[in-house]
Structures are given as C-alpha cells and as structure tokens.
Design a protein around this motif. Structure first.
Motif, PDB file in Angstrom:
ATOM      1  N   PHE A  37       4.492   9.831  -7.668  1.00 15.45           N
ATOM      2  CA  PHE A  37       5.493   9.971  -8.722  1.00 15.45           C
ATOM      3  C   PHE A  37       4.822  10.065 -10.092  1.00 15.45           C
ATOM      4  O   PHE A  37       5.237  10.854 -10.936  1.00 15.45           O
ATOM      5  N   ASP A  38       3.765   9.275 -10.315  1.00  9.27           N
ATOM      6  CA  ASP A  38       3.039   9.324 -11.593  1.00  9.27           C
ATOM      7  C   ASP A  38       2.400  10.692 -11.825  1.00  9.27           C
ATOM      8  O   ASP A  38       2.232  11.118 -12.968  1.00  9.27           O
ATOM      9  N   LEU A  86       3.166   5.920  -3.082  1.00  9.52           N
ATOM     10  CA  LEU A  86       4.350   6.599  -3.606  1.00  9.52           C
ATOM     11  C   LEU A  86       4.354   6.589  -5.134  1.00  9.52           C
ATOM     12  O   LEU A  86       4.676   7.600  -5.765  1.00  9.52           O
ATOM     13  N   HIS A  87       3.975   5.471  -5.740  1.00 16.23           N
ATOM     14  CA  HIS A  87       3.912   5.408  -7.203  1.00 16.23           C
ATOM     15  C   HIS A  87       2.886   6.395  -7.748  1.00 16.23           C
ATOM     16  O   HIS A  87       3.132   7.044  -8.772  1.00 16.23           O
ATOM     17  N   GLN A  88       1.751   6.538  -7.062  1.00 18.18           N
ATOM     18  CA  GLN A  88       0.741   7.509  -7.494  1.00 18.18           C
ATOM     19  C   GLN A  88       1.314   8.925  -7.480  1.00 18.18           C
ATOM     20  O   GLN A  88       1.098   9.699  -8.410  1.00 18.18           O
ATOM     21  N   GLN A 144       3.938   1.523  -1.194  1.00 17.01           N
ATOM     22  CA  GLN A 144       4.529   1.635  -2.522  1.00 17.01           C
ATOM     23  C   GLN A 144       3.514   2.143  -3.539  1.00 17.01           C
ATOM     24  O   GLN A 144       3.846   2.948  -4.415  1.00 17.01           O
ATOM     25  N   GLY A 145       2.267   1.697  -3.424  1.00 18.59           N
ATOM     26  CA  GLY A 145       1.225   2.155  -4.331  1.00 18.59           C
ATOM     27  C   GLY A 145       0.994   3.654  -4.225  1.00 18.59           C
ATOM     28  O   GLY A 145       0.869   4.345  -5.240  1.00 18.59           O
ATOM     29  N   HIS A 149       0.840  -1.194   0.000  1.00 14.91           N
ATOM     30  CA  HIS A 149       0.000   0.000   0.000  1.00 14.91           C
ATOM     31  C   HIS A 149       0.876   1.246   0.000  1.00 14.91           C
ATOM     32  O   HIS A 149       0.604   2.213  -0.728  1.00 14.91           O
TER      33      HIS A 149
END
Length: 75
Positions: free
Chosen positions: A52-53, A48-50, A45-46, A43
């Motif tokens: 960064f995206d 953080l990826h959002q 990582q998800g 969760h």
C-alpha cells in the motif's frame, strides 16, 4: 507459517522483490503474483502495508496453512 498469494495490478519488475522480502514475483497479463511463506499475521500485515505504501493496488489475497501448501489443488 502461512503461504500467501497476493496479486497486484501492474507488471512489477525484480526491483520490487527487495520490497517484499521472502516472496517470489511473477508478472504477466498486467498483474503480478507474489507468493511466499510468511511467519505470522504481523508479517502478513507488514507486507500488505509495504504494498500500500508503494501505491500498489491489491487485486486479491489468499492464504493457505503452510502444511497444506503442497497438496494438489490447494492454493
């Protein structure tokens, strides 16, 4: 459960609240603080990826085990 505090550059408005479900946003002084309890590392990582995206610059990231979140001085 992990209490996370993520600070990103820029003052985000409430529209970004939907992008980071389960976290509250507080914007001031050119930064936005996102605070929330995340379920596990996947969760985290998800989220953080959002960020960064979305092209956001993460300034800081801290975690606290949820059971300690209400202790004075723990952040």
């Amino acid at each position: 459960m992990i209490l996370c505090t993520i600070v990103v550059a820029g003052e985000l408005d409430s529209r970004f609240g939907d992008a980071v479900e389960g976290m509250t946003l507080t914007a001031a002084d050119g930064r936005t603080e996102l605070v929330g309890t995340l379920t596990d590392q996947a969760h985290v990582q998800g989220v953080l990826h959002q960020l960064f995206d979305l092209g956001l610059e993460v300034v800081s990231f801290t975690t606290t085990p949820d059971g300690r979140a209400d202790l004075p001085g723990v952040r």
